[in-house]
Design a protein around this motif. Structure first.
Motif, short mmCIF file in Angstrom:
data_model
loop_
_atom_site.label_atom_id
_atom_site.label_comp_id
_atom_site.label_asym_id
_atom_site.label_seq_id
_atom_site.Cartn_x
_atom_site.Cartn_y
_atom_site.Cartn_z
N ALA A 1 -29.55 -59.44 67.14
CA ALA A 1 -30.12 -58.99 65.86
C ALA A 1 -31.54 -58.54 66.12
O ALA A 1 -32.28 -59.20 66.85
N ALA A 2 -31.92 -57.38 65.57
CA ALA A 2 -33.29 -56.88 65.82
C ALA A 2 -33.75 -56.03 64.65
O ALA A 2 -32.94 -55.44 63.93
N GLU A 3 -35.08 -55.97 64.48
CA GLU A 3 -35.65 -55.08 63.47
C GLU A 3 -35.74 -53.69 64.08
O GLU A 3 -36.00 -53.55 65.27
N GLY B 1 -40.30 -47.34 71.13
CA GLY B 1 -41.16 -47.28 69.96
C GLY B 1 -40.46 -46.50 68.86
O GLY B 1 -39.44 -45.85 69.10
N LEU B 2 -41.03 -46.55 67.63
CA LEU B 2 -40.37 -45.95 66.47
C LEU B 2 -40.00 -44.48 66.69
O LEU B 2 -38.86 -44.07 66.49
N PHE B 3 -40.99 -43.66 67.13
CA PHE B 3 -40.71 -42.22 67.23
C PHE B 3 -39.76 -41.91 68.37
O PHE B 3 -38.88 -41.08 68.25
N GLU B 4 -39.96 -42.65 69.47
CA GLU B 4 -39.02 -42.45 70.60
C GLU B 4 -37.60 -42.83 70.17
O GLU B 4 -36.64 -42.16 70.51
N PHE B 5 -37.51 -43.92 69.40
CA PHE B 5 -36.19 -44.38 68.95
C PHE B 5 -35.54 -43.30 68.08
O PHE B 5 -34.38 -42.95 68.26
N PRO C 1 -33.16 -37.65 60.23
CA PRO C 1 -34.12 -38.73 59.93
C PRO C 1 -34.27 -38.95 58.42
O PRO C 1 -34.53 -40.07 57.98
N LEU C 2 -34.08 -37.90 57.61
CA LEU C 2 -34.20 -38.08 56.16
C LEU C 2 -33.13 -39.05 55.66
O LEU C 2 -33.35 -39.83 54.75
N ASP C 3 -31.95 -39.00 56.28
CA ASP C 3 -30.89 -39.94 55.90
C ASP C 3 -31.23 -41.35 56.35
O ASP C 3 -31.00 -42.32 55.65
N VAL C 4 -31.80 -41.44 57.57
CA VAL C 4 -32.15 -42.77 58.10
C VAL C 4 -33.09 -43.49 57.14
O VAL C 4 -32.95 -44.67 56.86
N PHE C 5 -34.06 -42.73 56.60
CA PHE C 5 -35.05 -43.37 55.73
C PHE C 5 -34.64 -43.37 54.26
O PHE C 5 -35.43 -43.71 53.39
N GLY C 6 -33.41 -42.95 53.98
CA GLY C 6 -32.91 -43.03 52.61
C GLY C 6 -33.59 -42.06 51.66
O GLY C 6 -33.69 -42.31 50.46
N VAL C 7 -34.10 -40.91 52.18
CA VAL C 7 -34.71 -39.90 51.31
C VAL C 7 -33.60 -39.38 50.38
O VAL C 7 -32.49 -39.11 50.84
#
Ligand code: HEM
Length: 462
Positions: free
Chosen positions: A54-56, A27-31, A196-202
């Motif tokens: 290929a995956a989302e 799941g998202l948070f576990e990932f 995580p801030l980098d992952v989400f492009g903050v």
């Protein structure tokens, strides 16, 4: 083509324990938690069995390519259709500045052209004395540890820094060179985990804890390098500069325009060479020594080869099995576990659509253990890389140094270094892993290292 060499019997092969591939997606948070803690634990069973997946994901659509022909297309034939992705640049650029590893476009092209001659075969060969000197010093240190535990991971980090210091700055280091080493290590540790801030492009103006922690070490490091450049320029002015990487960098000229690099680019590249070049090589050596400690036949064979090379300096050409041990260690534990690119325009990888802006990865961690490409992928079998057998490995199935225009510029440097240093260690001592050592499992922190370090007992040979 040379004759093939028999591989050891499967029953005798050493198979290191590694995190098993996932059966179900996280799941998202576990990932995110797993990606921050140890990204190699996020790969799934299918990644090791299919040519393209290929995956989302939390980072949008990700395509992992493990098909040699498609990798060739991605990294070479259509290299212009991709660039280093935003995540990588966000993680690398704050620490490394605009050096060769993080630069893009014309700036990268200019730097690559200018720096290429510094890493050509002849120049690299000229560094073998410095590598042998660092190896001999390490050997003497290890012999003194006879019968005692040695922090192998730490010793390998120390010796690769010693090599860089002897090849980048042959003179003029600060009075406590270990302080520079400690600052580099602290700096890399702090910027290591993916934020995580980098992952989400903050945006970059939002502070990242890792970067704040890295700041003092980064500042110390930058000040030392500034001072070294200033001192070296003065020596060059007097015609008294040693022929090391720093002088070569300061003297390098773009073959097309004759222009040199700016001071800022020289500095960014020194930082880049140290960051890109020391932990990667140190970890290859650490994993090689771990695998040898678990494989008595390979240990005996490498010892015989090293002993036959006689006393004094080592030459890589005379150490094919030692080299094969390093290459096999980098197959099982690739120091750079994945490469990532972002599509500049819509593309296709075989039948898979790659939308513009999406992420495409080649993961040596996955590729080097892929069931379609390797026989007994989990086993340590250095013989795969002996001349004769090596020809059977598809060129794009083994990519510890990447491929294409952005292939590692330090590849020959680090292979030569790792083989020479391993030979010095093997000449000096044999390592034994104590039974009560915590499990040896790989942790992906920028490079791939043993999670709980590697402490082994040294038994003197020399
Ligand atoms: C075992 C040791 C090493 C490994 C496994 C390694 C691996 C890699 C990989 C995989 C890349 C390509 C990244 C990509 O395409 O996204 C790369 C690039 C690079 N490496 Fe290494 N490297 C090693 C040692 C070194 C050393 C010793 C130096 C310098 C002294 C160095 C300097 C660089 C630089 C400057 C780049 C960027 C090249 C460019 O983009 O034009 N590396 N390395």
């Amino acid at each position: 083509m040379s004759a093939t060499i028999d591989l050891p019997e499967p029953a005798t092969r050493f198979r290191p324990t590694v995190p098993p591939p996932l059966k179900e997606p996280l799941g998202l948070f576990e990932f995110l938690r797993a990606a921050r803690k140890n990204p190699i634990t996020t790969w799934m069973d299918a990644h090791f069995k299919l040519p393209v997946v290929a995956a989302e994901s939390a980072m949008g659509r990700i395509t992992l390519v493990s098909d040699p022909a498609l990798i060739r297309y991605l990294l070479i034939e259509n290299a212009d259709g991709y660039r280093k992705d935003d995540l990588q640049r966000r993680v690398l650029a704050p620490g490394l500045g605009n050096g060769l590893l993080s630069a893009e476009g014309d700036e990268w092209r200019l730097q690559r052209r200018t720096l290429a001659p510094i890493f050509n075969a002849r120049t690299v060969q000229g560094f073998s004395d410095a590598m042998n000197a660092a190896g001999a010093r390490l050997g003497r240190r290890l012999v003194r540890r006879d019968g005692k535990p040695v922090d192998v991971a730490l010793e390998m980090t120390r010796v690769t820094l010693d090599v860089l210091e002897r090849t980048i700055f042959t003179q003029g280091l600060p009075s406590d060179p270990d302080a520079l080493g400690r600052a580099i290590t602290r700096f890399l540790e702090a910027v290591g985990p993916i934020d995580p801030l980098d992952v989400f492009g903050v945006p970059d103006f939002v502070p990242r804890i890792g970067r704040l922690r890295a700041r003092p070490a980064g500042r110390f490091f930058a000040e030392v390098v500034d001072a070294l450049i200033a001192r070296r320029k003065a020596l060059m002015g007097q015609g008294e500069a040693p022929r090391d990487l720093l002088t070569l960098l300061l003297a390098a000229q773009d073959p097309e325009t004759g222009n040199g690099l700016s001071d800022l680019a020289v500095k960014a590249n020194i930082v880049t060479f140290i960051a890109a070049g020391h932990e990667t090589t140190a970890n290859s050596l650490t994993w090689a020594l771990y695998c040898l400690s678990q494989d008595p036949a390979a240990q005996a064979r490498v010892e015989a080869e090293v002993d036959a090379a006689g006393p004094g300096d080592f030459a890589v050409e005379r150490l094919p099995f030692t080299r094969a041990v390093i290459e096999e260690a980098m197959r099982l534990f690739p120091p750079v576990p994945f490469l990532s690119r972002q599509a500049i325009r819509d593309d296709r990888l075989g039948r898979i659509k790659v939308p513009r802006g999406s992420l495409v990865m080649v993961a040596p961690w996955v590729l080097h253990r892929h069931h379609l490409l390797w026989e007994d992928p989990e086993a340590f079998v250095p013989e795969r890389f002996l001349p004769g057998n090596r020809d059977a490995i598809p060129r794009f199935a083994y990519l510890p140094f990447g491929a294409g225009p952005r292939v590692c510029i330090g590849q020959s440097f680090s292979i030569q270094e790792a083989v020479i240093l391993l030979a010095h260690v093997v000449r000096a001592v044999r390592f034994r892993l104590p039974e009560d050592h915590p499990p040896i499992t790989p942790l992906h922190r920028v490079t791939l290292r043993p999670e709980h370090g590697l402490r082994m007992e040294a038994e003197r040979r020399a």
